[in-house]
Design a protein around this motif. Structure first.
Motif, PDB file in Angstrom:
ATOM      1  N   ALA A 221     -40.534  -9.315 -25.234  1.00 44.66           N
ATOM      2  CA  ALA A 221     -41.981  -9.141 -25.357  1.00 44.66           C
ATOM      3  C   ALA A 221     -42.296  -7.752 -25.889  1.00 44.66           C
ATOM      4  N   ARG A 222     -43.137  -7.682 -26.882  1.00 43.46           N
ATOM      5  CA  ARG A 222     -43.469  -6.407 -27.503  1.00 43.46           C
ATOM      6  C   ARG A 222     -44.099  -5.456 -26.487  1.00 43.46           C
ATOM      7  N   GLY A 223     -43.569  -4.238 -26.416  1.00 43.82           N
ATOM      8  CA  GLY A 223     -44.114  -3.234 -25.521  1.00 43.82           C
ATOM      9  C   GLY A 223     -43.622  -3.314 -24.095  1.00 43.82           C
ATOM     10  N   VAL A 224     -42.768  -4.289 -23.796  1.00 47.46           N
ATOM     11  CA  VAL A 224     -42.234  -4.451 -22.436  1.00 47.46           C
ATOM     12  C   VAL A 224     -40.740  -4.135 -22.454  1.00 47.46           C
ATOM     13  N   TYR A 225     -40.347  -3.193 -21.628  1.00 49.16           N
ATOM     14  CA  TYR A 225     -38.950  -2.791 -21.484  1.00 49.16           C
ATOM     15  C   TYR A 225     -38.475  -3.126 -20.065  1.00 49.16           C
ATOM     16  N   ALA A 226     -37.178  -3.073 -19.848  1.00 50.41           N
ATOM     17  CA  ALA A 226     -36.637  -3.297 -18.509  1.00 50.41           C
ATOM     18  C   ALA A 226     -35.390  -2.450 -18.315  1.00 50.41           C
ATOM     19  N   ALA A 227     -35.139  -2.062 -17.072  1.00 51.58           N
ATOM     20  CA  ALA A 227     -33.992  -1.209 -16.758  1.00 51.58           C
ATOM     21  C   ALA A 227     -33.475  -1.522 -15.369  1.00 51.58           C
ATOM     22  N   GLY A 228     -32.180  -1.310 -15.180  1.00 49.77           N
ATOM     23  CA  GLY A 228     -31.599  -1.411 -13.845  1.00 49.77           C
ATOM     24  C   GLY A 228     -31.047  -2.779 -13.510  1.00 49.77           C
ATOM     25  N   ASP A 229     -30.864  -3.007 -12.219  1.00 48.24           N
ATOM     26  CA  ASP A 229     -30.189  -4.214 -11.749  1.00 48.24           C
ATOM     27  C   ASP A 229     -30.916  -5.500 -12.123  1.00 48.24           C
ATOM     28  N   CYS A 230     -32.223  -5.447 -12.367  1.00 46.53           N
ATOM     29  CA  CYS A 230     -32.951  -6.648 -12.755  1.00 46.53           C
ATOM     30  C   CYS A 230     -32.530  -7.141 -14.135  1.00 46.53           C
ATOM     31  N   THR A 231     -31.798  -6.311 -14.889  1.00 43.84           N
ATOM     32  CA  THR A 231     -31.286  -6.728 -16.193  1.00 43.84           C
ATOM     33  C   THR A 231     -29.860  -7.271 -16.115  1.00 43.84           C
ATOM     34  N   GLY A 232     -29.156  -6.992 -15.019  1.00 43.86           N
ATOM     35  CA  GLY A 232     -27.784  -7.455 -14.869  1.00 43.86           C
ATOM     36  C   GLY A 232     -26.797  -6.730 -15.757  1.00 43.86           C
TER      37      GLY A 232
ATOM     38  N   LEU B 115     -24.288  -4.122 -16.146  1.00 42.45           N
ATOM     39  CA  LEU B 115     -23.425  -3.182 -15.425  1.00 42.45           C
ATOM     40  C   LEU B 115     -24.206  -2.511 -14.306  1.00 42.45           C
ATOM     41  N   MET B 116     -24.317  -3.187 -13.173  1.00 40.50           N
ATOM     42  CA  MET B 116     -25.248  -2.816 -12.115  1.00 40.50           C
ATOM     43  C   MET B 116     -24.794  -1.559 -11.368  1.00 40.50           C
ATOM     44  N   LEU B 117     -25.074  -0.419 -11.996  1.00 35.03           N
ATOM     45  CA  LEU B 117     -24.774   0.891 -11.443  1.00 35.03           C
ATOM     46  C   LEU B 117     -26.037   1.742 -11.507  1.00 35.03           C
ATOM     47  N   ALA B 118     -26.216   2.615 -10.520  1.00 32.79           N
ATOM     48  CA  ALA B 118     -27.384   3.488 -10.517  1.00 32.79           C
ATOM     49  C   ALA B 118     -27.419   4.369 -11.762  1.00 32.79           C
ATOM     50  N   SER B 119     -26.259   4.842 -12.202  1.00 34.18           N
ATOM     51  CA  SER B 119     -26.198   5.703 -13.385  1.00 34.18           C
ATOM     52  C   SER B 119     -26.639   4.964 -14.636  1.00 34.18           C
ATOM     53  N   VAL B 120     -26.263   3.685 -14.743  1.00 33.34           N
ATOM     54  CA  VAL B 120     -26.664   2.879 -15.900  1.00 33.34           C
ATOM     55  C   VAL B 120     -28.158   2.581 -15.844  1.00 33.34           C
ATOM     56  N   ALA B 121     -28.673   2.265 -14.654  1.00 31.14           N
ATOM     57  CA  ALA B 121     -30.106   2.013 -14.498  1.00 31.14           C
ATOM     58  C   ALA B 121     -30.917   3.222 -14.950  1.00 31.14           C
ATOM     59  N   ALA B 122     -30.499   4.410 -14.497  1.00 31.45           N
ATOM     60  CA  ALA B 122     -31.203   5.636 -14.866  1.00 31.45           C
ATOM     61  C   ALA B 122     -31.174   5.848 -16.374  1.00 31.45           C
ATOM     62  N   MET B 123     -30.023   5.623 -16.993  1.00 32.94           N
ATOM     63  CA  MET B 123     -29.922   5.810 -18.438  1.00 32.94           C
ATOM     64  C   MET B 123     -30.751   4.788 -19.196  1.00 32.94           C
TER      65      MET B 123
END
Length: 468
Positions: free
Chosen positions: A306-317, A319-327
């Protein structure tokens, strides 16, 4: 000024909020469970605080070889006057530390002019977010939306947690006494970490693994070291055993296996994966694509469909790591606010399993090399030959380095050792910066030190030919 609305205050959300505000965005962060998310409140920070206590116990139990004695003179090792665990005190410290960390994050984001809204957010299209708050429903206009709602423990149909004897990893910190016999269902990273920690603290532990080994997603050589350590220390692993149901029997539990066997204990910890928090958020109505597991599909700059909608972290599946979510969260902000940005590169991500010993990895894997997916030379160096390891009484573990066959560029590594999470960093830098084995081995290391083995492995990879 770009209006940014973030749903979820975990690492993906609050790190994105900080970057968004730094770059001049008008940032609203909507969160319902406490800033820091599960990483700070129920997962990484609490579990690794528990593991820190377990590490001390592991060192105490192995200290007899170093000449330390506990109890009467005629006893070696922890005896009648030895160390024991007050689990209630441990868990109070765990929860207090998690709360402090969350409070620090709240103070930081507010200091950076982020508007923090306590409530549960959902998409009202691609240009607004609706939040259910204590004061009623509020609507926020948005030019960019970031969804960072995380995930929660998966439950089995016939194994419902009760928060007392049948527990998820978010519920264990309510225990005031050490489990007499803990049955851990699931031998992935979470299951292995808790099994290792509670056994070190003094509980009898049975680890139920549906696969033929623990940590099926990790380096096979590393997993074998951990299995050998578990066996030597008396931790029982039931391989190729799938749990069918978990039932409460008074002050105990029974885990029924699919092959007809049953295992009884005082407590059961379920560690069977995670489920994304993406339901009832208006995502699909807004055009956001979810996969079959309910995870949000994103590209390497965190964009959804969806245009203008991004996602980050474990809800994306991803590599479920805090460091990856932050990046992922930072990348989303850099991308939407016009900064130069490099797409997420999972080949440079380092990760760690906080067992005893720890297992840290970065870059390519042994499985990729064995299958010829990646052409590489590899060298494994046992830790027991390292001078510092001998001084500390360490006999389990190794370092492994992968490099390109011709150029010698380091493309991966594995470290199995106490505090491998710290030792992997030189290899992570080498992978990210495309350093050669000669460059790595040409840097000075302290003598004696465990990092000396990293340099030695790189030194032995100098030249051509196949090394294993």
């Amino acid at each position: 000024m770009t209006r940014v609305v973030i749903i979820g205050g975990g690492p993906g959300g609050y790190e994105a909020a900080l970057v968004g505000s730094q770059l001049g965005g008008e940032v609203t962060l909507i969160d319902s469970d406490g800033l820091g998310g599960s990483a700070v409140l129920t997962d990484c920070v609490p579990s690794k605080t528990l593991v820190a206590t377990a590490e001390v116990m592991t060192e105490v139990h192995g200290s007899a070889e170093l000449g330390l004695r506990f109890g009467p003179d005629d006893e070696s090792g922890p005896g009648a006057a030895g160390v024991h665990v007050d689990l209630g005190a441990v868990n109070r410290r765990v929860l207090d530390l998690a709360g402090q960390q969350s409070a620090d994050i709240v103070e930081r984001v507010r200091r950076e002019n982020v508007d923090v809204v306590i409530g549960r957010g959902r998409l009202g299209g691609t240009d607004r977010v609706v939040a259910e708050t204590a004061d009623g429903e509020r609507t926020f206009a948005a030019e960019m939306i970031l969804v960072a709602t995380g995930a929660r423990p998966r439950e089995l149909p016939e194994a419902k947690p009760d928060g007392d004897r049948i527990l998820t990893w978010t519920q264990v910190y309510g225990m005031s006494e050490l489990p007499e016999k803990l049955i851990v269902v699931g031998s992935g990273v979470t299951g292995a970490e808790f099994a290792s920690a509670y056994h070190a603290l003094g509980a009898e532990v049975v680890l139920v693994s549906s696969r033929d080994r623990v940590l099926p997603g990790e380096d096979a050589d590393a997993a074998q070291v951990l299995e050998d350590v578990f066996a030597r220390r008396g931790l029982t692993v039931l391989g190729r055993s799938r749990a069918q149901a978990v039932t409460r029997d008074g002050n105990g539990v029974t885990v029924a296996l699919t092959d007809g066997r049953a295992v009884s204990g005082s407590h059961c910890l379920l560690a069977v994966g995670s489920v994304p928090n993406t339901a009832d958020m208006g995502l699909q109505e807004a055009g956001v694509t979810l996969d079959r597991g309910g995870f949000i599909e994103v590209d390497r700059v965190s964009r959804t469909s969806a245009r203008g909608v991004y996602a980050a972290g474990d809800c994306t599946g991803v590599l479920m790591l805090a460091s990856v979510a932050a990046m992922q969260g930072r990348i989303a902000m850099w991308h939407t606010l016009g900064e130069a940005v490099a797409p997420l590169d999972l080949k440079t991500v380092s990760s760690n399993v906080f067992t005893a010993p720890e297992i840290a990895t970065v870059g390519v894997t042994q499985a990729q090399v064995d299958s010829d997916e990646v052409k590489a030379r590899a060298l494994t160096l046992p830790l027991k030959g390292n001078a510092r390891a001998k001084m500390q009484g360490l006999t389990d573990g190794f370092v492994k380095v992968f490099c390109r066959p011709v150029t010698g560029i380091v493309i991966g590594g594995v470290v199995v050792a106490p505090r491998a999470s710290e030792l992997i960093y030189p290899l992570a830098v080498a992978v990210a910066q495309r350093l050669t084995v000669d460059q790595v081995s040409g840097s000075f290391t302290v003598y004696p030190s465990l990092t000396g083995s990293l340099a030695e492995a790189a030194r032995r990879l100098h030249g051509s030919g196949s090394i294993s």
